[in-house]
Design an enzyme around this catalytic site. Structure first.
Site, PDB file in Angstrom:
ATOM      1  N   ASP A 420      -4.528  27.420 -57.011  1.00 59.04           N
ATOM      2  CA  ASP A 420      -6.180  27.409 -56.606  1.00 59.04           C
ATOM      3  C   ASP A 420      -6.861  26.918 -57.738  1.00 59.04           C
ATOM      4  O   ASP A 420      -8.188  26.437 -57.665  1.00 59.04           O
ATOM      5  CB  ASP A 420      -6.554  28.858 -56.261  1.00 59.04           C
ATOM      6  CG  ASP A 420      -5.643  29.358 -55.005  1.00 59.04           C
ATOM      7  OD1 ASP A 420      -5.280  28.562 -54.081  1.00 59.04           O
ATOM      8  OD2 ASP A 420      -5.584  30.718 -54.829  1.00 59.04           O
TER       9      ASP A 420
HETATM   10  P1  NAP Z   1      -2.346  30.683 -57.306  1.00 58.30           P
HETATM   11  O1  NAP Z   1      -3.199  29.890 -56.593  1.00 58.30           O
HETATM   12  O2  NAP Z   1      -1.987  31.924 -56.336  1.00 58.30           O
HETATM   13  O3  NAP Z   1      -0.748  29.566 -57.037  1.00 58.30           O
HETATM   14  C1  NAP Z   1       0.416  30.274 -57.718  1.00 58.30           C
HETATM   15  C2  NAP Z   1       1.343  29.169 -57.288  1.00 58.30           C
HETATM   16  O4  NAP Z   1       2.690  29.549 -57.943  1.00 58.30           O
HETATM   17  C3  NAP Z   1       1.715  29.087 -55.755  1.00 58.30           C
HETATM   18  O5  NAP Z   1       1.189  28.130 -55.281  1.00 58.30           O
HETATM   19  C4  NAP Z   1       3.194  29.248 -55.804  1.00 58.30           C
HETATM   20  O6  NAP Z   1       3.654  28.072 -54.993  1.00 58.30           O
HETATM   21  C5  NAP Z   1       3.529  28.981 -57.410  1.00 58.30           C
HETATM   22  N1  NAP Z   1       4.617  29.812 -57.811  1.00 58.30           N
HETATM   23  C6  NAP Z   1       4.979  31.083 -57.249  1.00 58.30           C
HETATM   24  N2  NAP Z   1       6.107  31.679 -57.762  1.00 58.30           N
HETATM   25  C7  NAP Z   1       6.685  30.564 -58.651  1.00 58.30           C
HETATM   26  C8  NAP Z   1       7.893  30.264 -59.383  1.00 58.30           C
HETATM   27  N3  NAP Z   1       8.713  31.137 -59.704  1.00 58.30           N
HETATM   28  N4  NAP Z   1       8.075  29.300 -59.968  1.00 58.30           N
HETATM   29  C9  NAP Z   1       7.308  28.165 -59.831  1.00 58.30           C
HETATM   30  N5  NAP Z   1       6.016  28.320 -59.153  1.00 58.30           N
HETATM   31  C10 NAP Z   1       6.004  29.637 -58.334  1.00 58.30           C
HETATM   32  O7  NAP Z   1      -2.368  31.003 -58.723  1.00 58.30           O
HETATM   33  P2  NAP Z   1      -3.558  30.393 -59.787  1.00 58.30           P
HETATM   34  O8  NAP Z   1      -3.687  29.002 -59.583  1.00 58.30           O
HETATM   35  O9  NAP Z   1      -3.216  31.263 -61.011  1.00 58.30           O
HETATM   36  O10 NAP Z   1      -4.900  31.003 -58.990  1.00 58.30           O
HETATM   37  C11 NAP Z   1      -4.984  32.466 -59.037  1.00 58.30           C
HETATM   38  C12 NAP Z   1      -5.559  32.935 -57.693  1.00 58.30           C
HETATM   39  O11 NAP Z   1      -5.698  34.706 -57.690  1.00 58.30           O
HETATM   40  C13 NAP Z   1      -7.032  32.476 -57.593  1.00 58.30           C
HETATM   41  O12 NAP Z   1      -7.144  32.081 -56.061  1.00 58.30           O
HETATM   42  C14 NAP Z   1      -8.060  33.655 -58.134  1.00 58.30           C
HETATM   43  O13 NAP Z   1      -9.504  33.279 -57.506  1.00 58.30           O
HETATM   44  C15 NAP Z   1      -7.197  34.703 -57.519  1.00 58.30           C
HETATM   45  N6  NAP Z   1      -7.932  35.971 -58.322  1.00 58.30           N
HETATM   46  C16 NAP Z   1      -7.291  35.952 -59.493  1.00 58.30           C
HETATM   47  C17 NAP Z   1      -7.792  36.971 -60.271  1.00 58.30           C
HETATM   48  C18 NAP Z   1      -7.524  37.180 -61.909  1.00 58.30           C
HETATM   49  O14 NAP Z   1      -8.108  38.167 -62.531  1.00 58.30           O
HETATM   50  N7  NAP Z   1      -6.647  36.534 -62.570  1.00 58.30           N
HETATM   51  C19 NAP Z   1      -9.033  37.691 -59.845  1.00 58.30           C
HETATM   52  C20 NAP Z   1      -9.320  37.502 -58.303  1.00 58.30           C
HETATM   53  C21 NAP Z   1      -8.566  36.578 -57.742  1.00 58.30           C
HETATM   54  P3  NAP Z   1       5.250  28.136 -54.543  1.00 58.30           P
HETATM   55  O15 NAP Z   1       5.315  29.399 -53.782  1.00 58.30           O
HETATM   56  O16 NAP Z   1       5.447  26.954 -53.791  1.00 58.30           O
HETATM   57  O17 NAP Z   1       6.263  28.094 -55.771  1.00 58.30           O
END
Ligand code: NAP
Length: 495
Positions: A420
């Site tokens: 994301d």
């Molecule tokens: P993400 O959008 O959740 O994407 C994570 C990706 O990691 C997934 O597409 C997944 O694809 C891949 N993945 C999972 N396990 C894996 C593994 N073992 N090896 C390789 N890839 C793996 O993560 P992000 O880009 O870090 O974004 C964070 C999200 O959380 C945002 O939407 C954000 O708004 C939300 N959020 C975060 C917080 C915070 O405090 N950090 C707070 C509120 C909301 P596959 O399944 O294809 O592997």
């Protein structure tokens, strides 16, 4: 904090015959001052990666001082129940801290808030049932409740209201994050009006009790309404907004503890509660800004809903995949590489392999930097913690706003388990649930390498056009295995 509240409430219930404040009181006050200073320094130091460890240790020292100070209060008559509470709390807390994985920290935090808020609500309830008979006896003499009784009752009602709603709200947040409950927002017609009605009724009950504390039958009604409001507050909020909500619930629990401090005349609870309340509130504002979300939108919108079909319409574009060997060849020829870590790196625990890759590239004179998105992963600072654990130098970790300008000149943007936070749809697709969220400009690099296991979406549940760009190579597999293979390739075959 919950332990402090329980201790403070227990200490207040009885006075040891013949024992005066004296030395013990001086000792207690001194430890409270030390604890207060430690908490303030801890918060200050926790706000930067270079001082975070120190902040953590000082915070622990502060909490130890606070507990010792509370335990040594002169008016504690019996330690039996306190010991039972300590053993029980440690028996639950220690395994949680030891075995709960880092990726489950948000739900663990929600659970801790639920426990703290329950302690606040129970402490307040105990105080109510202990104090009301005294106030009634005073009223019997004068015919009216004292001003102090009315004031105490008012503060107590707000304290119990916040404690009880935070308890059920945090349990709901825990359930959603742990996927025991559905993550999608649960909505119904007129929901916000209904929620405000319940909150209004709870406040009216509190006002009635403040006016006449002898209407004790209203107290359980207040508790019940507050707990119901806690549930109703969280059900319409989607999973993606849950960490922001947890920060907000943290703030409520802090405010509740602070008010408890006023009721019990416990200065440390006032200080610690105020710090907790303010820092939780500031954190939720920072997170809202990082996701370009307004507070009201988080609380009353329905973000986080899986948007069926988003980004899946239209023709299916093909993706180019590459092997570890090919990736190593491209990386070796690069002059600048920016690594964008995300939730997948945390799941795979790939940070140590990332360090190996960093070493291999740095050794060859490649300029390697890390682009840190404020909400990458599942909690604020998630990536910083993992990369610090792998001993990546802090000066290589660059915040999103400071690094985005470098991508057009960058040879390779390596996306490791992020989705994301690098999705270009956030810039232009007004129908996307992440529209408006600032993203890391990985797509602007000359070559993009994306490591993930499949084409599945990330937390927001939407496809990512970055993966089908002409300059993107997909390295499919577990992040730890893939990064490890690329580092090994560089070490063995590209010397
Ligand atoms: P993400 O959008 O959740 O994407 C994570 C990706 O990691 C997934 O597409 C997944 O694809 C891949 N993945 C999972 N396990 C894996 C593994 N073992 N090896 C390789 N890839 C793996 O993560 P992000 O880009 O870090 O974004 C964070 C999200 O959380 C945002 O939407 C954000 O708004 C939300 N959020 C975060 C917080 C915070 O405090 N950090 C707070 C509120 C909301 P596959 O399944 O294809 O592997």
């Amino acid at each position: 904090m919950s332990m402090l509240m329980t201790l403070a409430a227990t200490a207040e219930t009885a006075t040891l015959p013949g024992a005066g404040p004296g030395l013990q009181a001086i000792f207690s006050t001194t430890t409270y001052i030390i604890a207060g200073v430690c908490f303030i320094l801890s918060l200050k130091w926790l706000s930067a990666p270079t001082t975070a460890r120190r902040g953590n240790i000082v915070g622990q020292i502060g909490m130890a001082a606070a507990i010792i100070g509370a335990l040594l209060q002169h008016n504690i008559v019996s330690y039996e129940w306190i010991i039972v509470g300590l053993v029980l709390g440690a028996a639950i807390g220690a395994p949680l801290a030891i075995w709960m994985p880092m990726t489950a920290v948000p739900q663990r935090t929600a659970f801790s808030h639920a426990c703290g808020a329950l302690a606040a609500a129970l402490g307040g309830s105990a105080h109510f049932y202990l104090e009301v008979p005294k106030w009634m006896a005073e009223k019997g003499l004068t015919g009216i409740f004292s001003t102090e009784a009315h004031m105490n009752m008012g503060i107590l009602c707000i304290e119990v209201l916040l404690g009880a709603l935070t308890f059920t709200g945090s349990l709901m947040a825990f359930g959603k994050l742990q996927e025991i409950l559905p993550q999608r927002p649960i909505t119904f017609k007129g929901q916000n009006y209904f929620n405000f009605l319940i909150l209004g009724l709870a406040l009216a009950t509190g006002v009635a009790l403040t006016i006449n504390p002898s209407w004790t039958f209203l107290f359980p009604v207040l508790l019940g309404l507050a707990m119901l409001f806690g549930v109703l507050l969280i059900v319409p909020i989607g999973g993606a907004d849950m960490p922001t909500v947890i920060a907000l619930l943290n703030s409520y629990a802090g405010m509740s503890a602070c008010l408890m401090g006023f009721v019990l005349d416990n200065k440390l609870l006032i200080i610690a509660g105020a710090l907790d309340g303010a820092s939780g509130f500031i954190l939720s504002i920072i997170m809202c800004k990082a996701m370009n979300r307004s507070f009201t939108n988080v609380l009353f919108g329905a973000f986080g809903q899986i948007q069926a079909g988003h980004g899946q319409q239209g023709e299916t574009k093909s993706v180019k995949s590459a092997s570890a060997e090919e990736a190593a060849g491209i990386l070796e020829a690069a002059q600048s590489v920016i690594i964008i870590p995300g939730y997948g790196m945390a799941v795979a625990q790939a940070q140590h392999k990332v360090r190996e890759l960093f070493d291999q590239l740095s050794k060859r004179g490649v300029d390697v930097k890390f682009a840190i998105h404020p909400v990458a992963g599942r909690m604020p600072g998630h990536m910083n913690v993992l990369l610090a654990e792998a001993e990546i130098p802090y000066d290589r970790l660059i915040e999103m706003d400071d690094i985005n300008g470098e991508f057009p000149q960058c040879d390779v943007a390596m996306v490791i388990g992020a989705n994301d936070v690098v999705n270009p749809a956030a810039r232009h697709d007004k129908t996307s649930p992440i529209y408006g969220m600032p993203i890391i400009d990985a797509d602007k690099a000359k070559t993009v390498m994306a490591i993930k296991r499949s084409m599945k979406p990330g937390f927001a549940g939407i496809d990512n056009e970055l993966y089908t760009q002409d300059n993107t190579l997909m390295l499919f597999g577990d992040a730890k295995a893939v990064v490890g293979s690329v580092a090994k390739e560089l070490a063995e075959n590209h010397k």
